[in-house]
Design a protein around this motif. Structure first.
Motif, PDB file in Angstrom:
ATOM      1  N   MET A  87      -1.754 -18.518  68.096  1.00 12.54           N
ATOM      2  CA  MET A  87      -2.953 -19.060  67.432  1.00 12.54           C
ATOM      3  C   MET A  87      -2.708 -19.131  65.932  1.00 12.54           C
ATOM      4  O   MET A  87      -2.037 -18.252  65.370  1.00 12.54           O
ATOM      5  N   GLU A  88      -3.232 -20.181  65.311  1.00 11.71           N
ATOM      6  CA  GLU A  88      -3.147 -20.284  63.847  1.00 11.71           C
ATOM      7  C   GLU A  88      -4.398 -19.673  63.236  1.00 11.71           C
ATOM      8  O   GLU A  88      -5.515 -19.993  63.647  1.00 11.71           O
ATOM      9  N   VAL A  89      -4.184 -18.795  62.262  1.00  9.61           N
ATOM     10  CA  VAL A  89      -5.294 -18.173  61.531  1.00  9.61           C
ATOM     11  C   VAL A  89      -5.166 -18.579  60.059  1.00  9.61           C
ATOM     12  O   VAL A  89      -4.067 -18.545  59.498  1.00  9.61           O
ATOM     13  N   GLY A  90      -6.267 -18.971  59.454  1.00  6.81           N
ATOM     14  CA  GLY A  90      -6.286 -19.274  58.024  1.00  6.81           C
ATOM     15  C   GLY A  90      -6.897 -18.094  57.281  1.00  6.81           C
ATOM     16  O   GLY A  90      -7.898 -17.521  57.730  1.00  6.81           O
ATOM     17  N   VAL A  91      -6.261 -17.697  56.175  1.00  8.07           N
ATOM     18  CA  VAL A  91      -6.797 -16.586  55.371  1.00  8.07           C
ATOM     19  C   VAL A  91      -6.948 -17.059  53.937  1.00  8.07           C
ATOM     20  O   VAL A  91      -6.023 -17.647  53.367  1.00  8.07           O
ATOM     21  N   VAL A 106      -7.533 -16.865  44.671  1.00  7.85           N
ATOM     22  CA  VAL A 106      -6.194 -16.337  44.384  1.00  7.85           C
ATOM     23  C   VAL A 106      -5.121 -17.042  45.219  1.00  7.85           C
ATOM     24  O   VAL A 106      -4.070 -17.435  44.724  1.00  7.85           O
ATOM     25  N   SER A 107      -5.384 -17.211  46.513  1.00  4.92           N
ATOM     26  CA  SER A 107      -4.364 -17.766  47.402  1.00  4.92           C
ATOM     27  C   SER A 107      -4.983 -18.127  48.751  1.00  4.92           C
ATOM     28  O   SER A 107      -6.080 -17.657  49.074  1.00  4.92           O
ATOM     29  N   SER A 108      -4.249 -18.956  49.506  1.00  2.00           N
ATOM     30  CA  SER A 108      -4.640 -19.267  50.884  1.00  2.00           C
ATOM     31  C   SER A 108      -3.378 -19.319  51.710  1.00  2.00           C
ATOM     32  O   SER A 108      -2.313 -19.672  51.186  1.00  2.00           O
ATOM     33  N   ALA A 109      -3.486 -18.973  52.983  1.00  2.00           N
ATOM     34  CA  ALA A 109      -2.283 -18.992  53.826  1.00  2.00           C
ATOM     35  C   ALA A 109      -2.662 -19.293  55.266  1.00  2.00           C
ATOM     36  O   ALA A 109      -3.782 -19.006  55.708  1.00  2.00           O
ATOM     37  N   PHE A 110      -1.690 -19.875  55.975  1.00  2.55           N
ATOM     38  CA  PHE A 110      -1.837 -20.086  57.419  1.00  2.55           C
ATOM     39  C   PHE A 110      -0.789 -19.235  58.113  1.00  2.55           C
ATOM     40  O   PHE A 110       0.394 -19.280  57.756  1.00  2.55           O
ATOM     41  N   ARG A 137     -12.353 -29.736  61.147  1.00  2.00           N
ATOM     42  CA  ARG A 137     -11.253 -30.262  60.313  1.00  2.00           C
ATOM     43  C   ARG A 137     -10.049 -29.329  60.399  1.00  2.00           C
ATOM     44  O   ARG A 137      -8.918 -29.772  60.596  1.00  2.00           O
ATOM     45  N   ARG A 138     -10.292 -28.014  60.284  1.00  2.00           N
ATOM     46  CA  ARG A 138      -9.177 -27.051  60.347  1.00  2.00           C
ATOM     47  C   ARG A 138      -8.475 -27.121  61.715  1.00  2.00           C
ATOM     48  O   ARG A 138      -7.266 -26.996  61.806  1.00  2.00           O
ATOM     49  N   TYR A 139      -9.269 -27.309  62.754  1.00  2.00           N
ATOM     50  CA  TYR A 139      -8.723 -27.400  64.118  1.00  2.00           C
ATOM     51  C   TYR A 139      -7.749 -28.581  64.204  1.00  2.00           C
ATOM     52  O   TYR A 139      -6.628 -28.444  64.701  1.00  2.00           O
ATOM     53  N   GLU A 140      -8.192 -29.743  63.697  1.00  2.00           N
ATOM     54  CA  GLU A 140      -7.330 -30.936  63.732  1.00  2.00           C
ATOM     55  C   GLU A 140      -6.072 -30.722  62.912  1.00  2.00           C
ATOM     56  O   GLU A 140      -4.966 -31.024  63.352  1.00  2.00           O
ATOM     57  N   GLU A 141      -6.244 -30.216  61.700  1.00  2.00           N
ATOM     58  CA  GLU A 141      -5.094 -30.042  60.803  1.00  2.00           C
ATOM     59  C   GLU A 141      -4.103 -29.012  61.347  1.00  2.00           C
ATOM     60  O   GLU A 141      -2.894 -29.128  61.126  1.00  2.00           O
ATOM     61  N   ALA A 142      -4.609 -28.013  62.070  1.00  2.00           N
ATOM     62  CA  ALA A 142      -3.727 -26.973  62.632  1.00  2.00           C
ATOM     63  C   ALA A 142      -2.739 -27.581  63.619  1.00  2.00           C
ATOM     64  O   ALA A 142      -1.598 -27.129  63.725  1.00  2.00           O
ATOM     65  N   GLY A 143      -3.172 -28.622  64.330  1.00  2.00           N
ATOM     66  CA  GLY A 143      -2.288 -29.290  65.292  1.00  2.00           C
ATOM     67  C   GLY A 143      -1.098 -29.923  64.577  1.00  2.00           C
ATOM     68  O   GLY A 143       0.043 -29.827  65.044  1.00  2.00           O
ATOM     69  N   LYS A 144      -1.363 -30.551  63.426  1.00  2.00           N
ATOM     70  CA  LYS A 144      -0.274 -31.198  62.665  1.00  2.00           C
ATOM     71  C   LYS A 144       0.669 -30.141  62.088  1.00  2.00           C
ATOM     72  O   LYS A 144       1.881 -30.302  62.095  1.00  2.00           O
ATOM     73  N   ARG A 145       0.076 -29.047  61.593  1.00  2.00           N
ATOM     74  CA  ARG A 145       0.916 -27.985  61.013  1.00  2.00           C
ATOM     75  C   ARG A 145       1.816 -27.369  62.080  1.00  2.00           C
ATOM     76  O   ARG A 145       2.965 -27.033  61.826  1.00  2.00           O
ATOM     77  N   ARG A 146       1.291 -27.230  63.290  1.00  2.00           N
ATOM     78  CA  ARG A 146       2.112 -26.639  64.368  1.00  2.00           C
ATOM     79  C   ARG A 146       3.319 -27.535  64.652  1.00  2.00           C
ATOM     80  O   ARG A 146       4.428 -27.033  64.823  1.00  2.00           O
TER      81      ARG A 146
END
Ligand SMILES: CC(C)(COP(=O)(O)OP(=O)(O)OC[C@H]1O[C@@H](n2cnc3c(N)ncnc32)[C@H](O)[C@@H]1OP(=O)(O)O)[C@@H](O)C(=O)NCCC(=O)NCCS
Length: 155
Positions: A87-91, A106-110, A137-146
């Motif tokens: 699973m992809e988690v965004g922080v 400060v920062s963001s990460a997947f 939107r995050r759900y869709e973008e997570a597919g491309k990042r994977r």
């Protein structure tokens, strides 16, 4: 397998920046922030999957704003998308100056976490159900990042 809403596994974490974790300039070490990002992400992944998880990957991280000693580091993590056992988690990380009442990004990460059983075998994870526009939107973008991650891994 029933899905779970994103909001059900949101993880929030905060910690005061203390001297033990600072560099010589009095800023919190990037490695400490990465550690907190990993923890916050793992908590969201465990809450969603209700299983132990291991970190499979962390995407690129930029540090946009320093955290000074005595300031509060605040983190928020949520599951963007579930694949099968991963699973992809965004922080997202902010710094809050408790005296001035100011907050900065400060920062963001997947991160990708894999659910495992006590014997170390992979475990299938229930799907995540996005509700808000941002979650969709995050759900869709997570597919491309994977796709990109798996291509990089193959290489
Ligand atoms: C992460 C790990 C479980 C993957 O094991 P593997 O034998 O490569 O397993 P698979 O190829 O079956 O992959 C399992 C899942 O992880 C995903 N995955 C594996 N490596 C990945 C990576 N680098 N980035 C993103 N996803 C990854 C796969 O796509 C698959 O996802 P899916 O089931 O949702 O389709 C294994 O490499 C591991 O245990 N690594 C050490 C983890 C660890 O100790 N982390 C903390 C310290 S750094």
């Amino acid at each position: 397998m029933y899905g779970r809403y994103v909001r059900e596994s949101v993880s929030e974490y905060s910690e005061l920046a203390l001297p033990n974790d600072a560099n010589g300039l009095g800023n919190l070490l990037g490695g400490k922030i990465m550690h907190l990002v990993d923890l916050t992400g793992a908590i969201a992944a465990m809450k969603h999957s209700r299983n132990p998880v291991v970190t499979a990957s962390v995407d690129h991280m930029d540090f946009i704003h320093p955290v000074r000693l005595g300031q509060l580091v605040r983190l928020r993590g949520s599951v963007n998308r579930v694949f099968r056992t991963s699973m992809e988690v965004g922080v997202k990380v902010w710094v809050e100056d408790l005296v001035r009442g100011e907050e900065k990004h400060v920062s963001s990460a997947f991160l990708t976490f894999v659910a495992v059983n006590p014997a170390g075998g992979r475990v299938e994870v229930p799907p995540v159900i996005p509700e808000t526009e941002d979650e969709k939107r995050r759900y869709e973008e997570a597919g491309k990042r994977r796709e990109y991650r798996l291509q990089t891994r193959r290489r």
